[in-house]
Motif scaffolding. Structure first.
Motif, PDB file in Angstrom:
ATOM      1  N   LYS A   1      71.668 122.990  90.080  1.00 11.48           N
ATOM      2  CA  LYS A   1      72.890 122.603  90.780  1.00 11.48           C
ATOM      3  C   LYS A   1      72.749 121.204  91.379  1.00 11.48           C
ATOM      4  O   LYS A   1      73.666 120.383  91.306  1.00 11.48           O
TER       5      LYS A   1
ATOM      6  N   LYS B   1      72.881 118.560  88.631  1.00  9.91           N
ATOM      7  CA  LYS B   1      74.237 118.347  88.123  1.00  9.91           C
ATOM      8  C   LYS B   1      75.017 117.407  89.026  1.00  9.91           C
ATOM      9  O   LYS B   1      75.852 116.621  88.559  1.00  9.91           O
ATOM     10  N   ASP B   2      74.745 117.480  90.328  1.00 13.59           N
ATOM     11  CA  ASP B   2      75.466 116.627  91.272  1.00 13.59           C
ATOM     12  C   ASP B   2      75.184 115.145  91.044  1.00 13.59           C
ATOM     13  O   ASP B   2      76.007 114.292  91.426  1.00 13.59           O
TER      14      ASP B   2
ATOM     15  N   ALA C   1      72.773 117.002  83.666  1.00 16.48           N
ATOM     16  CA  ALA C   1      73.110 118.371  83.318  1.00 16.48           C
ATOM     17  C   ALA C   1      73.414 118.432  81.835  1.00 16.48           C
ATOM     18  O   ALA C   1      73.699 117.408  81.190  1.00 16.48           O
TER      19      ALA C   1
ATOM     20  N   GLU D   1      76.053 116.298  79.716  1.00 15.84           N
ATOM     21  CA  GLU D   1      76.277 114.990  80.323  1.00 15.84           C
ATOM     22  C   GLU D   1      75.534 113.909  79.527  1.00 15.84           C
ATOM     23  O   GLU D   1      74.636 114.191  78.732  1.00 15.84           O
TER      24      GLU D   1
END
Length: 821
Positions: free
Chosen positions: A119, A122-123, A127, A130
Motif C-alpha cells: 500500500k 503504491k502511494d 505498483a 504502473e
C-alpha cells in the motif's frame, strides 16, 4: 574573486549535463511545424503524448520551444529518452518508453507486513501496472531502510532486482534481509542524584536484557520506544516537584557490528518545588466553590506534580462536559517563585458554548437494527451534551456481545458552534451459529452437539437457542428464548424448555442417573445501569435411577424414605445481579456479583431451598497486570417435613467366586420393601430423608464445577462414600465455599481473545454449617491459559495442590474444549 564551492561545481556540472542533449537536439534552424509524428510508442497512445506536448501544427519550432517540449515530455515520467528531429516541416518525436511493472514481489520481510508495504509503495507510484521509474525504486529502498532502522534493525539489507520482460515490462523483486534487531546493552543516566537509575527506568519500554526479553523484546532498540521513554523521564521528575528539570543530552551509540546499542542521557535535576496556592479563575459556569472542591486534592504546601495538575484539569473538564460544555478548555497557569521554590497554580476556565446533541448516528451495524443500539443509549437527542452519558452508551454497546469493536466521536454541525452529532461506529461480529460441534474435556470425554443459536435474532436483540448434545454422561435437549426489552423500560421476558438424561457415575459423582425435564419462564428488570433483579417460575420432574449394589446406601435410603423415585417440583427463583465490568469477555476492571435464592414451593415432592452467591472483582494494578479476586458460596436445606420409613432390607450374600475357599464377591439383596415379617431372615432398618436432596448438592474440585479448585479431579472434593484406599463416590454437600486469587497478564498476547494467568484456588463442600472446618479447605496454585479459539473456547490449566489430604484425587493438567470459559 570568490572560489566556487564543491557543491556549486556539482550543481553546475549537472545543469550542463542535462542541458547538452536538449541543445544538441535543437541545433537546427527554426521551422514551421506542418505535422507531428511520434515514433517508438508501445503502450502509451499518441493522444496522451499530444495532451502534454506544448507544440501544435502551425507553431514555429525554435530552440526555446523545443527545449520546452523536451521538458514537458520528460516530466510525464513515461519516457526514458526523448529526441526531436524534423523531416521538412514534419516534427519527428522519437521516444523510448519506460517499462511497465508486471509484478512486484517482496521477499524476506517479517517485521513489516507485505500488505502494508504494498500500500505504501503504491502511494509513491511503485505498483503493478504502473510505469517503472528507477528514482522511485531508489526512494523505496531508502524508506525501507529508514523504517527498519527505526525498529532497531541496522543490519538490514534491501536488494532490488529488476527482471526485463518482453513487451517492455519488468518484474520487480525486493529481497529483504532484516537481520536481528540491535539489543540495548547498557542504559546510562548522568546527573541523577535524587533517584536510583533502576527506579527511574523500571517502567521504560527500553530495557537491557532480562529473563523476559525473549518474549517481550524490550531489549530491542526502537527510536519510537526511546522517544516515549524520554517523555517518561521528564514526567518522572515533573511529577516529583523538579520544575527546573532539564534533559541536557541524549546519545545513542551503536557498536561496529551494528548489534549492540548504548543509550546515554544527561540531565540536570534542579530543586524540588512545592505548591504555594491554588486558585480558580475565568467563567466557571458552576459556582466557583464547586470547582475549587474538585481540585481540593492539590493543597498548598504539598510537592508540585504535573500529573496531579493533569488529573485536576481532566476532572474540571469532565464535570463541565457532563452539563453540556463539550469544548471546555482548562489551562493551569503556573506562577513560579524560584527564590522560594514554590509554584502557584491558577486554573483558568474557558467553558466555550454549551452544546446540544442534534443527532445520534450509528454506523457499521449492517445486521443489527438501529433500535437495538439506540435503546442502550443514555445520551438523548435534543438534550445537553453529557460525556458521561455518551461513554456509558459505549460501554453498554460493548457489553452486548454483538460487536467486535465500538468507537464514538463527535462531529460538529456545520454553521453552528453549539450543536454536535454523536457518531457510534461498530464492527459487528458473529452473534449466532448453526453448527455441529465436537468438544472434549477430561471429565466428560467427547461431547457431540448440534446447536442453533442466535443472540441477536434477525437483528432484534432477542436471543434464541436450540440444541441437542450427547456425551458419555448425558443426553440433552434444550430450547430457550429471551427478549431483553419486552417493554421499553427494559423488562426482559424469556422461556426455557429442556429434557436431560444424566448419568452421574460418569461425572465423578456417586453412581446414579436421572431423567429430568422442565418448563420455565423468567423475568428481568434493571434497577440501575449496573444492577438488575430477576424472577423465575417453573415446573420440573426428576426421575432418580439407582443401581443396586453400586449406588451408595445413603442415596438409596433417601429415595426409599421418600417412597418415590420421581420428584416433582414447583420451583421459584429470585436473583439480583450487578455488573460493572468494562468488557464482557476480557475485563480488566470492575465487579460482577450474582445472588440467587431458589425454592421448591409447597406441594413439591420435597420442599427445599438453595442460596448461592458469586463474586469477582478485577483490580487493574498496571497495564501489564490485573488482579482478580473471586468467591463462590452456596447453601441449601429442606424446610418441609422429614421423611421416615421402616423398611425390610435383605442382607447381601457373599460367595466364593473363584472356588478357592475364600468368600470374595458380594451379591446385594433386592431393593428394600415394607417392614419384614416376624419369621423373615432379613432385617428392618429405619431410613430418613432430610436436608437438601442429594441430587441438588454442590460440588467442588477441578476446572468445570462451580466450586473450581484446579489441580483436583472435577467434583471429587468433600463428603464421599467409600474408603480412603478403596473406591470412593463423591456425594457433594449442602454448603459450598470456594474462591480464587488470580494474576492476569493481559499484555502477554496481542490478541484480546487469549490471556494467561497465575492463580491460587481454594475450596471444598460440607454437609451443612455444623461440619464447616476451614482446615478442610483444599488449596492449589498454578497457571492457566484461556483462549477463545475459532473452534470454540479452550481452557488449559496446570496446578500444584498446596493443601491436600490422603485419598484426594490429583489431576495437575486439566483442560476443557468446547465449553464456556
Amino acid at each position: 574573486m570568490t572560489r566556487p564551492t564543491p557543491r556549486r561545481l556539482l550543481a553546475l556540472a549537472l545543469a550542463t549535463a542535462l542541458s547538452m542533449p536538449a541543445w544538441a537536439q535543437t541545433a537546427f534552424a527554426p521551422f514551421t511545424v506542418s505535422d507531428i509524428r511520434i515514433d517508438g510508442l508501445q503502450r502509451i497512445g499518441a493522444g496522451t503524448v499530444f495532451t502534454y506536448l506544448p507544440v501544435e501544427r502551425g507553431d514555429t519550432l525554435d530552440q526555446a520551444k523545443s527545449a520546452e517540449a523536451l521538458r514537458a515530455l520528460y516530466k510525464t515520467g513515461f519516457f526514458e529518452d526523448v529526441r526531436l528531429d524534423h523531416q521538412g516541416g514534419i516534427l519527428v518525436i522519437t521516444v523510448v518508453e519506460r517499462p511497465a511493472i508486471n509484478k512486484l514481489t517482496l521477499v524476506g520481510n517479517k517485521d513489516l507486513k507485505t500488505e502494508d508495504l504494498l500500500k505504501g509503495l503504491k502511494d509513491i507510484g511503485l505498483a503493478e501496472g504502473e510505469t517503472f521509474n528507477q528514482l522511485n525504486l531508489d526512494r523505496v529502498t531508502q524508506e525501507l531502510n529508514r523504517q527498519y532502522n527505526n525498529r532497531g534493525k541496522y543490519s538490514v539489507t534491501i536488494t532490488p532486482n529488476v527482471e526485463r520482460l518482453d513487451r517492455n515490462r519488468v518484474n520487480l523483486t525486493l529481497n529483504v534481509k532484516e537481520g536481528k534487531a540491535a539489543k540495548i546493552r547498557h542504559i546510562n543516566l548522568i546527573g541523577n542524584e535524587a533517584f536510583a537509575e533502576e527506579d527511574i527506568t523500571k517502567n521504560w519500554e527500553s530495557r537491557t536484557s532480562n529473563w523476559l526479553s525473549w518474549y517481550k523484546r524490550d531489549d530491542q532498540y526502537s527510536r519510537e520506544k526511546l522517544s516515549g521513554d524520554i517523555e517518561k523521564l521528564n514526567a518522572w521528575y515533573l511529577d516529583r516537584g523538579y520544575v527546573d528539570f532539564s534533559l541536557d543530552s541524549t546519545q545513542v551509540a551503536i557498536s561496529g557490528d551494528r548489534k549492540d546499542m548504548y543509550l546515554t542521557a544527561g540531565m540536570t535535576e534542579g530543586e524540588v518545588y512545592s505548591i504555594s496556592a491554588v486558585t480558580v479563575s475565568g467563567e466557571t459556569v458552576l459556582p466557583k466553590e464547586e470547582i475549587e472542591t474538585i481540585v481540593s486534592f492539590i493543597r498548598p504546601g504539598t510537592t508540585f506534580s504535573r500529573g496531579l495538575l493533569e488529573l485536576a484539569t481532566d476532572a474540571i473538564s469532565a464535570r463541565l462536559s457532563n452539563i453540556g460544555y463539550a469544548f471546555a478548555k482548562i489551562n493551569p497557569v503556573p506562577e513560579i517563585d524560584r527564590d522560594k521554590r514554590t509554584v502557584g497554580i491558577d486554573f483558568q476556565v474557558q467553558p466555550g458554548p454549551r452544546v446540544n446533541v442534534r443527532r445520534i448516528v450509528f454506523k457499521g451495524n449492517t445486521r443489527t437494527a438501529d433500535t437495538v443500539l439506540r435503546r442502550e443509549m443514555r445520551q438523548f437527542e435534543g438534550s445537553w451534551y453529557s460525556q458521561a452519558a455518551i461513554d456509558r452508551g459505549k460501554i453498554r454497546l460493548d457489553r452486548l456481545g454483538y460487536f467486535e469493536e465500538v468507537s464514538v466521536e463527535n462531529e460538529p454541525v456545520a454553521g453552528s458552534d453549539d450543536l454536535v452529532d454523536v457518531v457510534y461506529t461498530v464492527k459487528e461480529t458473529t452473534s449466532g451459529s448453526i453448527a455441529a460441534g465436537v468438544g472434549y474435556s477430561q471429565l466428560s470425554g467427547i461431547n457431540l452437539s448440534l446447536q442453533l443459536s442466535e443472540n441477536n435474532f434477525l437483528g432484534t436483540g432477542n436471543r434464541v437457542s436450540m440444541s441437542v448434545s450427547r456425551s458419555a454422561y448425558q443426553k440433552r435437549y434444550d430450547f430457550s428464548f429471551m427478549n431483553p426489552y419486552f417493554t421499553d423500560e427494559g423488562l426482559s421476558l424469556g422461556y426455557n424448555l429442556w429434557w436431560r438424561e444424566f448419568d452421574y457415575s460418569s461425572f465423578n459423582v456417586a453412581s446414579y442417573s436421572t431423567n429430568s425435564g422442565a418448563a420455565q419462564v423468567f423475568l428481568g428488570l434493571p434497577l440501575s445501569e449496573s444492577d438488575s433483579v430477576s424472577l423465575m417460575f417453573g415446573i420440573d420432574s426428576n426421575e432418580i435411577l439407582a443401581f443396586p449394589g453400586s449406588t451408595p446406601p445413603p442415596l438409596v435410603d433417601y429415595i426409599s424414605a421418600v417412597g418415590n423415585q420421581t420428584f416433582h417440583s414447583w420451583r421459584a427463583q429470585v436473583g439480583w445481579g450487578r455488573d460493572t465490568r468494562n468488557n464482557y469477555f476480557t475485563p480488566v476492571v470492575g465487579t460482577i456479583q450474582n445472588l440467587s435464592a431458589e425454592i421448591a414451593l409447597p406441594g413439591s415432592t420435597v420442599e427445599y431451598f438453595k442460596i448461592s452467591y458469586d463474586f469477582a472483582k478485577y483490580w487493574p494494578l498496571s497495564q501489564a497486570l490485573v488482579l482478580k479476586t473471586g468467591m463462590n458460596l452456596g447453601y441449601g436445606d429442606s424446610y418441609g417435613k422429614d421423611f421416615t420409613r421402616n423398611l425390610c432390607y435383605t442382607a447381601p450374600t457373599i460367595i466364593d467366586s473363584n472356588n478357592d475357599g475364600v468368600l470374595d464377591t458380594v451379591v446385594p439383596g433386592p431393593a428394600p420393601t415394607d417392614p419384614c415379617l416376624p419369621t423373615s431372615p432379613d432385617y428392618d432398618k429405619t431410613v430418613t430423608a432430610s436436608g437438601l436432596p442429594f441430587f441438588e448438592n454442590f460440588y467442588a474440585g477441578g476446572i468445570s464445577s462451580s466450586g473450581k479448585v484446579r489441580g483436583f479431579v472435577d467434583n471429587t472434593l468433600g463428603p464421599s462414600y467409600g474408603t480412603v484406599t478403596g473406591f470412593r463416590q463423591p456425594l457433594g454437600g449442602s454448603l459450598l465455599v470456594a474462591g480464587t486469587v488470580e494474576a492476569i497478564f493481559p499484555k502477554l498476547f496481542d490478541s484480546p481473545s487469549a490471556r494467561v494467568s497465575a492463580f491460587l484456588d481454594f475450596g471444598n463442600v460440607y454437609n451443612g454449617f455444623d461440619n464447616f472446618d476451614a482446615g478442610e479447605l483444599r488449596v492449589s496454585t498454578g497457571v492457566s491459559l484461556l483462549w477463545r479459539s475459532p473452534m470454540g473456547p479452550l481452557s488449559i490449566s496446570y496446578a500444584f495442590p498446596l493443601r491436600k489430604q490422603d485419598g484426594d484425587q490429583i489431576e495437575r493438567l486439566q483442560f476443557n474444549f468446547g465449553g464456556q470459559l
